[in-house]
Design a protein around this motif. Structure first.
Motif, PDB file in Angstrom:
ATOM      1  N   ALA A  69      -4.907  18.088 -23.770  1.00 34.84           N
ATOM      2  CA  ALA A  69      -5.844  17.094 -23.264  1.00 34.84           C
ATOM      3  C   ALA A  69      -5.643  16.905 -21.764  1.00 34.84           C
ATOM      4  CB  ALA A  69      -5.641  15.778 -23.997  1.00 34.84           C
ATOM      5  N   VAL A  70      -6.524  16.118 -21.188  1.00 35.47           N
ATOM      6  CA  VAL A  70      -6.402  15.709 -19.787  1.00 35.47           C
ATOM      7  C   VAL A  70      -6.361  14.189 -19.759  1.00 35.47           C
ATOM      8  CG1 VAL A  70      -7.507  15.687 -17.519  1.00 35.47           C
ATOM      9  CG2 VAL A  70      -7.594  17.756 -18.919  1.00 35.47           C
ATOM     10  N   PHE A  71      -5.337  13.663 -19.099  1.00 33.76           N
ATOM     11  CA  PHE A  71      -5.184  12.226 -18.894  1.00 33.76           C
ATOM     12  C   PHE A  71      -5.814  11.895 -17.557  1.00 33.76           C
ATOM     13  CE2 PHE A  71      -3.041   8.616 -17.022  1.00 33.76           C
ATOM     14  CZ  PHE A  71      -2.878   7.728 -18.076  1.00 33.76           C
TER      15      PHE A  71
ATOM     16  N   ALA B 229      -5.789  13.015 -12.637  1.00 34.53           N
ATOM     17  CA  ALA B 229      -6.324  13.787 -13.767  1.00 34.53           C
ATOM     18  C   ALA B 229      -5.379  14.960 -13.959  1.00 34.53           C
ATOM     19  CB  ALA B 229      -7.745  14.270 -13.480  1.00 34.53           C
ATOM     20  N   PHE B 230      -4.564  14.911 -15.011  1.00 35.29           N
ATOM     21  CA  PHE B 230      -3.602  15.990 -15.227  1.00 35.29           C
ATOM     22  C   PHE B 230      -3.556  16.358 -16.708  1.00 35.29           C
ATOM     23  CE2 PHE B 230      -1.238  12.062 -15.516  1.00 35.29           C
ATOM     24  CZ  PHE B 230      -0.429  12.241 -16.631  1.00 35.29           C
ATOM     25  N   PRO B 231      -3.339  17.648 -16.968  1.00 35.92           N
ATOM     26  CA  PRO B 231      -3.284  18.109 -18.354  1.00 35.92           C
ATOM     27  C   PRO B 231      -1.943  17.780 -19.003  1.00 35.92           C
ATOM     28  CG  PRO B 231      -2.965  19.958 -16.875  1.00 35.92           C
ATOM     29  CD  PRO B 231      -3.228  18.754 -16.011  1.00 35.92           C
ATOM     30  N   TYR B 232      -1.979  17.646 -20.317  1.00 35.52           N
ATOM     31  CA  TYR B 232      -0.758  17.468 -21.089  1.00 35.52           C
ATOM     32  C   TYR B 232      -0.931  18.108 -22.452  1.00 35.52           C
ATOM     33  CZ  TYR B 232      -2.951  13.672 -23.773  1.00 35.52           C
ATOM     34  OH  TYR B 232      -3.764  12.944 -24.586  1.00 35.52           O
TER      35      TYR B 232
ATOM     36  N   ARG C   8       5.290  16.771 -14.272  1.00 28.44           N
ATOM     37  CA  ARG C   8       5.581  15.551 -13.512  1.00 28.44           C
ATOM     38  C   ARG C   8       5.305  15.737 -12.024  1.00 28.44           C
ATOM     39  NH1 ARG C   8      11.428  14.043 -14.566  1.00 28.44           N
ATOM     40  NH2 ARG C   8      10.895  12.240 -13.331  1.00 28.44           N
ATOM     41  N   ALA C   9       5.562  16.937 -11.493  1.00 28.82           N
ATOM     42  CA  ALA C   9       5.303  17.185 -10.070  1.00 28.82           C
ATOM     43  C   ALA C   9       3.804  17.072  -9.779  1.00 28.82           C
ATOM     44  CB  ALA C   9       5.831  18.554  -9.666  1.00 28.82           C
ATOM     45  N   GLU C  10       2.979  17.547 -10.681  1.00 25.65           N
ATOM     46  CA  GLU C  10       1.527  17.434 -10.500  1.00 25.65           C
ATOM     47  C   GLU C  10       1.110  15.962 -10.456  1.00 25.65           C
ATOM     48  OE1 GLU C  10      -2.424  18.244  -9.920  1.00 25.65           O
ATOM     49  OE2 GLU C  10      -0.742  19.630  -9.767  1.00 25.65           O
ATOM     50  N   LEU C  11       1.647  15.161 -11.351  1.00 21.45           N
ATOM     51  CA  LEU C  11       1.335  13.732 -11.360  1.00 21.45           C
ATOM     52  C   LEU C  11       1.759  13.080 -10.041  1.00 21.45           C
ATOM     53  CD1 LEU C  11       0.509  11.036 -12.615  1.00 21.45           C
ATOM     54  CD2 LEU C  11       2.745  10.979 -13.743  1.00 21.45           C
TER      55      LEU C  11
ATOM     56  N   LEU D 139       2.745  11.090  -3.699  1.00 25.09           N
ATOM     57  CA  LEU D 139       4.184  10.906  -3.515  1.00 25.09           C
ATOM     58  C   LEU D 139       4.936  12.200  -3.261  1.00 25.09           C
ATOM     59  CD1 LEU D 139       4.584   8.291  -6.361  1.00 25.09           C
ATOM     60  CD2 LEU D 139       4.338   7.852  -3.922  1.00 25.09           C
ATOM     61  N   MET D 140       4.237  13.337  -3.371  1.00 26.28           N
ATOM     62  CA  MET D 140       4.803  14.649  -3.079  1.00 26.28           C
ATOM     63  C   MET D 140       3.744  15.430  -2.318  1.00 26.28           C
ATOM     64  SD  MET D 140       6.687  15.822  -6.632  1.00 26.28           S
ATOM     65  CE  MET D 140       7.211  17.386  -5.939  1.00 26.28           C
ATOM     66  N   PRO D 141       4.155  16.310  -1.406  1.00 25.38           N
ATOM     67  CA  PRO D 141       3.173  17.126  -0.702  1.00 25.38           C
ATOM     68  C   PRO D 141       2.477  18.105  -1.643  1.00 25.38           C
ATOM     69  CG  PRO D 141       5.403  17.792  -0.104  1.00 25.38           C
ATOM     70  CD  PRO D 141       5.530  16.577  -0.985  1.00 25.38           C
ATOM     71  N   ALA D 142       1.253  18.405  -1.344  1.00 25.18           N
ATOM     72  CA  ALA D 142       0.474  19.346  -2.173  1.00 25.18           C
ATOM     73  C   ALA D 142       0.925  20.757  -1.963  1.00 25.18           C
ATOM     74  CB  ALA D 142      -1.015  19.225  -1.851  1.00 25.18           C
TER      75      ALA D 142
END
Length: 108
Positions: free
Chosen positions: A47-49, A73-76, A96-99, A105-108
């Motif tokens: 799914a995608v949250f 919007a990230f898959p899980y 978690r890095a994608e979130l 909070l993290m560079p792309a």
């Protein structure tokens, strides 16, 4: 229950904690399931949250992330086991890095 970031446990208290982890910081969240499959007492769904980070995000390690106002919007993937008339295992996997990147909070 087990999931990224060190959350793990059994029973209703763990379920409540998991629910709060996502419902509280992303009150408008939606999970859109794209794949669902079962075999015997096992189930899996992909799914995608999606949601907007409008409240404090209390992480399992005790850290808090103040609201960023960012939409994510990230898959899980979720694996489930059903036994003796109830869900007996709930296994969550996501990046978690994608979130954290989507929250800014993290560079792309």
């Amino acid at each position: 229950f087990s999931g990224p970031g060190g959350i793990a446990g059994k029973g209703f208290d763990t379920g409540r904690t998991f629910w709060s982890l996502w419902q509280d910081p992303f009150p408008d969240n939606v999970a859109t399931i794209s794949v669902a499959a079962t075999e015997g007492n096992e189930a899996i769904h992909e799914a995608v949250f999606t949601g907007t980070h409008t409240e404090i995000f209390h992480l399992p390690d005790g850290q808090d992330i103040p609201p960023t106002g960012k939409r994510v919007a990230f898959p899980y993937t979720l694996g489930l086991t059903y036994a003796e008339g109830k869900w007996s295992s709930f296994r969550l996997i996501f990046d978690r890095a994608e979130l954290m990147t989507q929250l800014g909070l993290m560079p792309a």
